[in-house]
Motif scaffolding. Structure first.
Motif, PDB file in Angstrom:
ATOM      1  N   PHE A 129      -9.555   2.619   1.421  1.00 11.20           N
ATOM      2  CA  PHE A 129      -9.608   3.523   2.561  1.00 11.20           C
ATOM      3  C   PHE A 129     -10.305   4.838   2.216  1.00 11.20           C
ATOM      4  CE2 PHE A 129      -6.914   1.680   5.885  1.00 11.20           C
ATOM      5  CZ  PHE A 129      -6.331   0.632   5.193  1.00 11.20           C
ATOM      6  N   GLY A 130     -10.951   5.381   3.223  1.00 13.75           N
ATOM      7  CA  GLY A 130     -11.489   6.722   3.106  1.00 13.75           C
ATOM      8  C   GLY A 130     -10.407   7.748   3.396  1.00 13.75           C
ATOM      9  N   TYR A 138       3.821   0.571   2.523  1.00 16.59           N
ATOM     10  CA  TYR A 138       3.644  -0.490   3.505  1.00 16.59           C
ATOM     11  C   TYR A 138       3.580  -1.847   2.812  1.00 16.59           C
ATOM     12  CZ  TYR A 138       2.058   3.215   6.684  1.00 16.59           C
ATOM     13  OH  TYR A 138       1.965   4.349   7.456  1.00 16.59           O
ATOM     14  N   THR A 182      -4.922  -7.257  10.955  1.00 12.76           N
ATOM     15  CA  THR A 182      -4.083  -6.551   9.999  1.00 12.76           C
ATOM     16  C   THR A 182      -3.071  -5.728  10.753  1.00 12.76           C
ATOM     17  OG1 THR A 182      -5.831  -6.399   8.374  1.00 12.76           O
ATOM     18  CG2 THR A 182      -4.065  -4.812   8.185  1.00 12.76           C
ATOM     19  N   LEU A 188      -9.262   6.277  10.294  1.00 12.83           N
ATOM     20  CA  LEU A 188      -9.487   5.845   8.927  1.00 12.83           C
ATOM     21  C   LEU A 188     -10.501   4.715   8.873  1.00 12.83           C
ATOM     22  CD1 LEU A 188      -5.755   5.866   7.926  1.00 12.83           C
ATOM     23  CD2 LEU A 188      -7.487   7.237   6.782  1.00 12.83           C
ATOM     24  N   PHE A 203      -0.191  -3.157  10.022  1.00 12.05           N
ATOM     25  CA  PHE A 203       0.635  -2.316   9.173  1.00 12.05           C
ATOM     26  C   PHE A 203       1.895  -1.997   9.968  1.00 12.05           C
ATOM     27  CE2 PHE A 203      -1.792  -0.745   5.457  1.00 12.05           C
ATOM     28  CZ  PHE A 203      -3.020  -1.319   5.724  1.00 12.05           C
ATOM     29  N   GLY A 204       3.045  -2.291   9.409  1.00  6.70           N
ATOM     30  CA  GLY A 204       4.287  -1.940  10.068  1.00  6.70           C
ATOM     31  C   GLY A 204       4.551  -0.461   9.943  1.00  6.70           C
ATOM     32  N   HIS A 251      -6.502 -10.397   4.607  1.00  7.87           N
ATOM     33  CA  HIS A 251      -5.357  -9.612   4.145  1.00  7.87           C
ATOM     34  C   HIS A 251      -5.250  -9.617   2.633  1.00  7.87           C
ATOM     35  CE1 HIS A 251      -3.960  -9.344   8.248  1.00  7.87           C
ATOM     36  NE2 HIS A 251      -4.192 -10.609   8.368  1.00  7.87           N
ATOM     37  N   SER A 262      -1.886  12.568   5.616  1.00  6.92           N
ATOM     38  CA  SER A 262      -3.287  12.895   5.912  1.00  6.92           C
ATOM     39  C   SER A 262      -4.274  12.254   4.936  1.00  6.92           C
ATOM     40  CB  SER A 262      -3.496  14.410   5.914  1.00  6.92           C
ATOM     41  OG  SER A 262      -2.722  15.009   6.935  1.00  6.92           O
ATOM     42  N   GLN A 263      -3.886  11.142   4.351  1.00  4.32           N
ATOM     43  CA  GLN A 263      -4.804  10.372   3.505  1.00  4.32           C
ATOM     44  C   GLN A 263      -4.759   8.915   3.926  1.00  4.32           C
ATOM     45  OE1 GLN A 263      -4.460  10.837  -0.725  1.00  4.32           O
ATOM     46  NE2 GLN A 263      -3.872  12.979  -0.590  1.00  4.32           N
ATOM     47  N   GLY A 264      -5.772   8.167   3.500  1.00  2.19           N
ATOM     48  CA  GLY A 264      -5.755   6.747   3.767  1.00  2.19           C
ATOM     49  C   GLY A 264      -4.842   6.018   2.810  1.00  2.19           C
ATOM     50  N   PRO A 265      -4.330   4.852   3.197  1.00  2.50           N
ATOM     51  CA  PRO A 265      -3.485   4.069   2.295  1.00  2.50           C
ATOM     52  C   PRO A 265      -4.238   3.677   1.026  1.00  2.50           C
ATOM     53  CG  PRO A 265      -3.321   3.261   4.549  1.00  2.50           C
ATOM     54  CD  PRO A 265      -4.450   4.236   4.516  1.00  2.50           C
ATOM     55  N   TYR A 269       0.833  -1.183   0.000  1.00  5.68           N
ATOM     56  CA  TYR A 269       0.000   0.000   0.000  1.00  5.68           C
ATOM     57  C   TYR A 269       0.880   1.250   0.000  1.00  5.68           C
ATOM     58  CZ  TYR A 269      -4.227  -2.650   1.242  1.00  5.68           C
ATOM     59  OH  TYR A 269      -5.296  -3.515   1.238  1.00  5.68           O
ATOM     60  N   GLN A 289       0.765   5.441   1.089  1.00  2.00           N
ATOM     61  CA  GLN A 289       0.009   6.422   1.853  1.00  2.00           C
ATOM     62  C   GLN A 289       0.662   7.791   1.763  1.00  2.00           C
ATOM     63  OE1 GLN A 289      -0.324   5.919   6.140  1.00  2.00           O
ATOM     64  NE2 GLN A 289      -2.283   7.003   6.180  1.00  2.00           N
ATOM     65  N   PHE A 325      -4.101   0.857  -2.217  1.00  2.00           N
ATOM     66  CA  PHE A 325      -3.553  -0.395  -2.724  1.00  2.00           C
ATOM     67  C   PHE A 325      -2.679  -0.143  -3.946  1.00  2.00           C
ATOM     68  CE2 PHE A 325      -3.562  -4.863  -3.746  1.00  2.00           C
ATOM     69  CZ  PHE A 325      -3.554  -4.921  -5.127  1.00  2.00           C
ATOM     70  N   ARG A 347      -9.600  13.708  10.930  1.00  2.00           N
ATOM     71  CA  ARG A 347      -8.526  14.191  11.809  1.00  2.00           C
ATOM     72  C   ARG A 347      -9.170  14.667  13.099  1.00  2.00           C
ATOM     73  NH1 ARG A 347      -3.351  13.351  12.012  1.00  2.00           N
ATOM     74  NH2 ARG A 347      -3.183  13.722   9.769  1.00  2.00           N
TER      75      ARG A 347
END
Lengths: 112, 114
Positions: free
Chosen positions: B105-106, A87, A100, B90, A102-103, B99, A41-44, A36, A38, A46, B110
């Protein structure tokens, strides 16, 4: 759930190919490898997913060796807009549900 | 991309307030998730819903209360939060939980707790 290890950060210049390697020594037979991206300030988002050998899409390539204990995300000719955190995820549904994880990801900084 | 929307985008609340975060997915997915991302920390999975049923609760404090009235909507009700709960929240969805399923994701909410 297989733990993943990635470099914390990488620097590159515009137009270069960037390869980010992820180690997942405990990967299970049923596990897929997913990457993924990122932005702040946004979502990841794919990027790519694979199980073995090589997978390519319009954005990236994913190289997975035969032992599957690592994988390499390859971004061809990066631009400034590729500056983001990348990620690597490995895992499948377990008998107790799934978790899940995420590292820390790899922070790629592309310079002009 | 407008497949997963979240409102509000920004929220400031006091520790005694009650607020709710809303997530809506327009992708026809069956699984929905809440994640928390604190500054300089990895994403933390909070809750997973599959076909409206909660399947995962990763030891989240009770001051966070999720609600999933249908497969398209997910809420996170907040009450008596602490300043350390300030983060980016999120929402994500996928066709099924797992997985290997691509999660969409949205943009996140914040949240700042004063």
């Amino acid at each position: 759930l297989a733990k993943t290890t990635q470099p914390i950060s990488m620097d590159s210049y515009e137009g270069q190919e960037v390869n980010i390697t992820c180690s997942h020594n405990n990967i299970a037979t049923n596990d897929y490898i997913t990457w993924y991206q990122q932005f702040p300030s946004q979502g990841p988002r794919f990027i790519i997913q694979g199980y073995k050998t090589k997978v390519t899409n319009e954005v990236a390539s994913l190289f997975i060796p035969a032992d599957r204990k690592s994988s390499t995300l390859s971004l061809p000719r990066v631009s400034l807009s590729d500056t983001a955190v990348y990620y690597c995820l490995v895992g499948d549904i377990g008998t107790g549900g799934f978790k899940t994880i995420f590292g820390a990801g790899t922070r790629l900084f592309v310079k002009a | 991309e407008t497949g997963v929307t979240q409102t509000p985008r920004h929220l400031v609340m006091g520790m005694t307030n009650k607020k709710s975060l809303k997530c809506e997915q327009h992708l026809g997915h069956n699984a929905m998730y809440w994640y928390k991302q604190s500054a300089k920390k990895p994403l933390e999975l909070m809750f997973v819903y599959n076909f409206k049923e909660q399947t995962e609760n990763n030891s989240v404090p009770s001051r966070f209360s999720p609600e999933c009235p249908n497969s398209s909507h997910l809420f996170l009700h907040l009450h008596t939060l602490q300043p350390e709960d300030s983060a980016l929240y999120l929402c994500a969805s996928s066709q099924l939980p797992g997985h290997q399923e691509t999660q969409y994701f949205g943009p996140g909410t914040r949240l700042l707790v004063l």
